[in-house]
Design a protein around this motif. Structure first.
Motif, PDB file in Angstrom:
ATOM      1  N   PHE A 128      14.523 -14.218  -0.059  1.00 18.74           N
ATOM      2  CA  PHE A 128      14.778 -14.151   1.377  1.00 18.74           C
ATOM      3  C   PHE A 128      15.150 -12.715   1.738  1.00 18.74           C
ATOM      4  CE2 PHE A 128      15.772 -18.539   0.152  1.00 18.74           C
ATOM      5  CZ  PHE A 128      14.908 -19.220   1.002  1.00 18.74           C
ATOM      6  N   ALA A 129      15.167 -12.434   3.022  1.00 16.67           N
ATOM      7  CA  ALA A 129      15.400 -11.068   3.498  1.00 16.67           C
ATOM      8  C   ALA A 129      16.807 -10.574   3.170  1.00 16.67           C
ATOM      9  CB  ALA A 129      15.190 -11.027   5.012  1.00 16.67           C
ATOM     10  N   ALA A 130      16.963  -9.261   3.171  1.00 12.95           N
ATOM     11  CA  ALA A 130      18.270  -8.640   2.955  1.00 12.95           C
ATOM     12  C   ALA A 130      19.237  -9.048   4.062  1.00 12.95           C
ATOM     13  CB  ALA A 130      18.112  -7.125   2.933  1.00 12.95           C
ATOM     14  N   GLY A 131      20.513  -9.088   3.692  1.00 19.25           N
ATOM     15  CA  GLY A 131      21.554  -9.360   4.691  1.00 19.25           C
ATOM     16  C   GLY A 131      21.860 -10.833   4.876  1.00 19.25           C
ATOM     17  N   GLY A 178      25.209  -3.655 -19.241  1.00 19.44           N
ATOM     18  CA  GLY A 178      25.060  -2.224 -19.507  1.00 19.44           C
ATOM     19  C   GLY A 178      23.782  -1.652 -18.910  1.00 19.44           C
ATOM     20  N   GLN A 179      23.232  -2.345 -17.945  1.00 23.05           N
ATOM     21  CA  GLN A 179      22.028  -1.888 -17.232  1.00 23.05           C
ATOM     22  C   GLN A 179      22.159  -2.296 -15.774  1.00 23.05           C
ATOM     23  OE1 GLN A 179      19.435  -0.087 -18.135  1.00 23.05           O
ATOM     24  NE2 GLN A 179      19.853   0.039 -20.339  1.00 23.05           N
ATOM     25  N   THR A 180      21.574  -1.536 -14.890  1.00 26.34           N
ATOM     26  CA  THR A 180      21.633  -1.903 -13.471  1.00 26.34           C
ATOM     27  C   THR A 180      20.781  -3.144 -13.211  1.00 26.34           C
ATOM     28  OG1 THR A 180      21.742   0.438 -13.010  1.00 26.34           O
ATOM     29  CG2 THR A 180      21.308  -0.994 -11.132  1.00 26.34           C
ATOM     30  N   VAL A 181      21.329  -4.053 -12.421  1.00 22.09           N
ATOM     31  CA  VAL A 181      20.525  -5.190 -11.947  1.00 22.09           C
ATOM     32  C   VAL A 181      20.162  -4.865 -10.494  1.00 22.09           C
ATOM     33  CG1 VAL A 181      20.474  -7.672 -11.492  1.00 22.09           C
ATOM     34  CG2 VAL A 181      21.662  -6.801 -13.522  1.00 22.09           C
ATOM     35  N   VAL A 182      18.894  -4.575 -10.292  1.00 21.65           N
ATOM     36  CA  VAL A 182      18.426  -4.097  -8.986  1.00 21.65           C
ATOM     37  C   VAL A 182      17.968  -5.284  -8.144  1.00 21.65           C
ATOM     38  CG1 VAL A 182      16.771  -2.582  -7.811  1.00 21.65           C
ATOM     39  CG2 VAL A 182      17.595  -2.002 -10.108  1.00 21.65           C
ATOM     40  N   VAL A 183      18.594  -5.447  -6.985  1.00 17.30           N
ATOM     41  CA  VAL A 183      18.214  -6.560  -6.103  1.00 17.30           C
ATOM     42  C   VAL A 183      16.989  -6.177  -5.292  1.00 17.30           C
ATOM     43  CG1 VAL A 183      18.951  -7.847  -4.051  1.00 17.30           C
ATOM     44  CG2 VAL A 183      20.518  -7.543  -5.968  1.00 17.30           C
ATOM     45  N   GLU A 184      16.011  -7.069  -5.300  1.00 21.51           N
ATOM     46  CA  GLU A 184      14.771  -6.827  -4.547  1.00 21.51           C
ATOM     47  C   GLU A 184      14.499  -8.041  -3.669  1.00 21.51           C
ATOM     48  OE1 GLU A 184      10.115  -5.899  -5.430  1.00 21.51           O
ATOM     49  OE2 GLU A 184      11.472  -5.797  -7.135  1.00 21.51           O
ATOM     50  N   ASN A 185      14.358  -7.826  -2.385  1.00 22.85           N
ATOM     51  CA  ASN A 185      14.111  -8.939  -1.462  1.00 22.85           C
ATOM     52  C   ASN A 185      12.614  -9.168  -1.304  1.00 22.85           C
ATOM     53  OD1 ASN A 185      16.720  -7.346  -0.438  1.00 22.85           O
ATOM     54  ND2 ASN A 185      16.984  -9.518  -0.088  1.00 22.85           N
ATOM     55  N   VAL A 186      12.191 -10.381  -1.664  1.00 23.21           N
ATOM     56  CA  VAL A 186      10.781 -10.764  -1.480  1.00 23.21           C
ATOM     57  C   VAL A 186      10.788 -12.034  -0.635  1.00 23.21           C
ATOM     58  CG1 VAL A 186       8.594 -11.315  -2.631  1.00 23.21           C
ATOM     59  CG2 VAL A 186      10.221  -9.768  -3.743  1.00 23.21           C
ATOM     60  N   GLY A 187      10.980 -11.854   0.667  1.00 20.88           N
ATOM     61  CA  GLY A 187      11.107 -13.013   1.548  1.00 20.88           C
ATOM     62  C   GLY A 187       9.759 -13.506   2.048  1.00 20.88           C
ATOM     63  N   GLY A 188       9.780 -14.675   2.673  1.00 21.79           N
ATOM     64  CA  GLY A 188       8.573 -15.218   3.293  1.00 21.79           C
ATOM     65  C   GLY A 188       8.193 -16.565   2.727  1.00 21.79           C
ATOM     66  N   ALA A 189       7.508 -17.354   3.561  1.00 21.08           N
ATOM     67  CA  ALA A 189       6.998 -18.671   3.170  1.00 21.08           C
ATOM     68  C   ALA A 189       8.096 -19.547   2.567  1.00 21.08           C
ATOM     69  CB  ALA A 189       5.802 -18.529   2.233  1.00 21.08           C
ATOM     70  N   GLY A 190       9.248 -19.567   3.230  1.00 22.16           N
ATOM     71  CA  GLY A 190      10.322 -20.488   2.849  1.00 22.16           C
ATOM     72  C   GLY A 190      10.886 -20.250   1.461  1.00 22.16           C
ATOM     73  N   GLY A 191      10.755 -19.043   0.947  1.00 22.18           N
ATOM     74  CA  GLY A 191      11.311 -18.729  -0.378  1.00 22.18           C
ATOM     75  C   GLY A 191      10.298 -18.893  -1.495  1.00 22.18           C
TER      76      GLY A 191
END
Ligand code: ASP
Length: 327
Positions: free
Chosen positions: A39-42, A61-74
């Motif tokens: 879903f979208a950011a925020g 010990g590694q960054t977990v990068v959040v990526e928003n891939v929204g659309g079509a109800g998840g």
């Protein structure tokens, strides 16, 4: 889980596993991990994801990068993860939609039932019935009256078919026996912006997105969808107290990896999740937002899988009986 029924109503490419020596030496992870939010950011799923990603990253010990891939109800974000390399570098934070999507969507480009390894449950979040700040009602009974009276003009925001806001909105319309126009977004983060701006009228959304806005007075909250009031909004009545009996909705979230992710990698991710669930700051932030981390016993891959599969089985006949599919 949404108690709608009781009360009211690829596979990732196989053979791409990490090499055995890398696992044996316990080197995973050696680079950043991508956490897909469908879903979208925020919005609420994004908020939960960003909170746990930080602590998981410290633990791993590694960054977990959040990526928003929204659309079509998840479903778009879920598809991205189901089709990713099963190497532990792409994971998914999703919600109750993982239980309804397999039945709601009859044509999907990924296996919504068997396409994932479960890592663990994260949290169960209450929902709230909210409206734009200048909505002409002082309580839920008045909100219902206005919606019934102005049904042709009322807009109900949601995050697409299968999203929690969609399911809660359906339940709400059914309880009122009144249909209104729904406005789908890529997530309830952008929907909230429009609610605050007053360009949509009402929404049902997780407390993780609504508590701060209700407290700030930028939107109005009329009821919480749990059997008891919640500490974050002590003055807000439950839907039952406010005149909508049996209207109980909560939205569980879980963490997933693509199918065939090696068990040691899933276990490592699970340890990082448990570290996040035990983190005092996360517990405090979750509490501020009207929720809490699940008990650690529920945050195992096995407990998560059993809960999820039982929830799919619970929803299937309800959705089939309602005959409301996404296609
Ligand atoms: N709260 C949304 C939903 O309706 C999703 C989101 O934006 O997190 O499912």
């Amino acid at each position: 889980m949404i108690l709608l029924g009781k009360r009211a109503l690829l596979g990732a490419a196989a053979g791409l596993a990490l090499s055995a020596p890398a696992l044996a030496q316990g080197t995973y992870p050696t680079r950043p991990i991508s956490m897909i939010i469908p879903f979208a950011a925020g919005g609420p799923t994004d908020t939960v994801g960003r909170l746990i990603a930080q602590v998981m990253g410290n633990d791993l010990g590694q960054t977990v990068v959040v990526e928003n891939v929204g659309g079509a109800g998840g479903t778009l974000g879920a598809q991205r993860v189901a089709q990713a390399r099963p190497d532990g570098y792409t994971i998914l934070l999703h919600h109750i939609g993982m239980s309804t999507i397999p039945t709601l969507y009859r044509r999907l480009a990924y296996d919504a039932v068997n396409g994932f390894e479960t890592i663990g449950l994260v949290t169960e979040v209450p929902m709230t019935l909210v409206a734009r700040r200048n909505f002409p009602a002082n309580n839920l009974a008045e909100m219902v009256q206005v919606i019934r009276r102005d049904r042709d003009r009322i807009n109900l925001a949601n995050a697409g078919v299968g999203a929690a806001s969609h399911l809660c909105g359906l339940l709400f319309q059914k309880a009122l026996d009144t249909a209104v126009t729904t406005v789908p977004y890529r997530g309830t983060g952008p929907a909230m912006n429009d609610l605050v701006a007053g360009t949509v009228d009402v929404m049902c959304d997780q407390t993780t997105n609504t508590v701060e806005q209700i407290r700030a007075g930028t939107i109005r909250g009329f009821a919480v969808t749990t059997p008891s009031r919640i500490a974050a909004l002590p003055d807000m009545p439950t839907a039952a107290e406010a005149g909508l009996p049996n209207f109980e909705v909560s939205v569980w979230h879980g963490l997933y990896a693509p199918r065939n992710t090696p068990a040691p990698v899933v276990e490592r991710l699970n340890r990082a999740l448990v570290a996040a669930l035990r983190d005092e700051n996360i517990a405090r932030r979750f509490g501020d937002l009207g929720t809490e981390p699940v008990a650690v016993a529920r945050a195992t891959p096995q407990a998560h899988r059993e809960f999820w599969q039982a929830d799919i089985a619970k929803w299937r006949p309800l959705i089939q009986a309602a005959g409301q599919f996404a296609d």
